[in-house]
Design an enzyme around this catalytic site. Structure first.
Site, mmCIF file in Angstrom:
data_model
loop_
_atom_site.group_PDB
_atom_site.id
_atom_site.type_symbol
_atom_site.label_atom_id
_atom_site.label_comp_id
_atom_site.label_asym_id
_atom_site.label_seq_id
_atom_site.Cartn_x
_atom_site.Cartn_y
_atom_site.Cartn_z
ATOM 1 N N GLY A 126 0.826 -1.193 0.000
ATOM 2 C CA GLY A 126 0.000 0.000 0.000
ATOM 3 C C GLY A 126 0.862 1.244 0.000
ATOM 4 N N ASP A 173 -2.125 -14.605 4.257
ATOM 5 C CA ASP A 173 -3.363 -13.836 4.324
ATOM 6 C C ASP A 173 -3.584 -13.373 5.760
ATOM 7 O OD1 ASP A 173 -5.890 -12.783 4.195
ATOM 8 O OD2 ASP A 173 -6.835 -14.576 3.344
ATOM 9 N N ALA A 186 -5.455 -2.404 5.446
ATOM 10 C CA ALA A 186 -6.815 -1.982 5.792
ATOM 11 C C ALA A 186 -7.682 -1.913 4.547
ATOM 12 C CB ALA A 186 -6.795 -0.606 6.459
ATOM 13 N N TYR A 234 -16.501 3.278 7.025
ATOM 14 C CA TYR A 234 -15.047 3.321 7.122
ATOM 15 C C TYR A 234 -14.620 3.998 8.419
ATOM 16 C CZ TYR A 234 -10.280 4.893 6.137
ATOM 17 O OH TYR A 234 -8.936 5.166 6.223
ATOM 18 N N LYS A 271 -12.611 2.375 11.848
ATOM 19 C CA LYS A 271 -11.358 2.921 12.369
ATOM 20 C C LYS A 271 -11.529 3.397 13.813
ATOM 21 C CE LYS A 271 -8.400 2.470 8.988
ATOM 22 N NZ LYS A 271 -7.112 1.762 9.139
#
Length: 287
Positions: free
Chosen positions: A15, A43, A67, A129, A133
């Protein structure tokens, strides 16, 4: 000072922020041995495999970047977003209960009604989302040795080519064909991912714990961000126009999730920059 034998896991290493952390480790954290974790390793949703690998490696630090990281994806698959962003974090934070753990959160834990949020302000997310978080932050916060990094939109160059806000905007403009409307009344604190990585490595070296806002030093609207960037993209022929988020027909939007970064600035050897100043100082950087 960290010893040369200390091992850090960096999840989500393909990422945007994860890759910048990996790439800048030799410069900013030379005493850490990095294991850059991607799906090719194992994984992270295979919790038994994660536990086996953790017990084998016994990393002294975990920097958890993996994420579901977009509002749209979390809204589309809310249960999956909860498993990835909350349950995966719960597992890793638990495994690292005797060590150090850094979790990446977001300015979208706030509702955006006033902006300039400090670390102790109450959260009130408007999206799935943000909810995931905020829930994960609570889990991480139960361990006083652990650290939550709240950041805003990050820019740079990602391995997939679509993770940075600048990459997403450029692709959307090129795909639109007829230009785009960008909001003048929706504000974030954009930051180059390399600056986020630098700040996190300094927090590691200084044993930072608790919550830290790590974002750009200047609040900008979506329109202002577009104006800054489009001049760097000669291949983009379409134009942008200004509009209001209040005319947006979709779900509620957090209009001003700007972050006060006074706390982190006191920890750093050099202050975090605003995006306009950084772009001016780095005209040759791909962005």
């Amino acid at each position: 000072m960290s010893g040369p034998s200390q091992l850090v896991w960096i999840t989500g290493a393909h990422g945007l922020i994860g890759n910048y952390l990996v790439q800048t480790a030799p410069r900013f954290a030379p005493h850490w041995q990095v294991r850059a974790l991607t799906r090719a390793d194992f994984d992270l949703l295979d919790f038994a495999a994660v536990e086996r690998e953790f017990k084998k490696d016994r990393p002294q630090l975990v920097i958890h970047c993996a994420a579901i990281s977009t509002v749209a994806e979390a809204q589309k698959n809310p249960d999956h977003a909860w498993r990835v962003n909350v349950e995966m974090t719960r597992l890793l934070a638990g495994l690292a209960s005797e060590g150090r753990f850094i979790f990446f959160s977001t300015d979208l834990v706030f509702d955006g009604r006033r902006g300039n949020y400090i670390e102790t302000d109450a959260v009130n997310p408007l999206t799935r989302y943000g909810e995931t978080k905020a829930a994960a932050e609570k889990i991480v916060g139960q361990n006083p040795r652990h650290l939550v990094v709240r950041t805003s939109i990050n820019g740079g160059v990602s391995i997939p080519g679509n993770r940075a806000f600048n990459e997403q905007l450029r692709a959307a403009l090129q795909a639109s064909g007829q230009g785009m409307t960008l909001f003048t009344d929706e504000f974030r604190c954009p930051i180059p991912a390399i600056e986020t990585a630098r700040a996190v490595w300094e927090l590691v070296q200084r044993n930072g714990t608790g919550i830290f806002n790590v974002a750009g030093a200047e609040k900008l609207s979506r329109w202002q961000i577009g104006q800054l960037l489009i001049g760097r993209w000669p291949e983009v022929k379409v134009k942008i126009q200004s509009g209001s988020a209040r005319d947006f027909a979709g779900p509620p939007r957090a209009l001003d999730t700007s972050l006060d970064i006074s706390k982190i600035q006191k920890f750093l050897s050099a202050p975090l920059p605003g995006l306009p100043g950084w772009l001016e100082a780095n005209p040759g950087e791909i962005f």
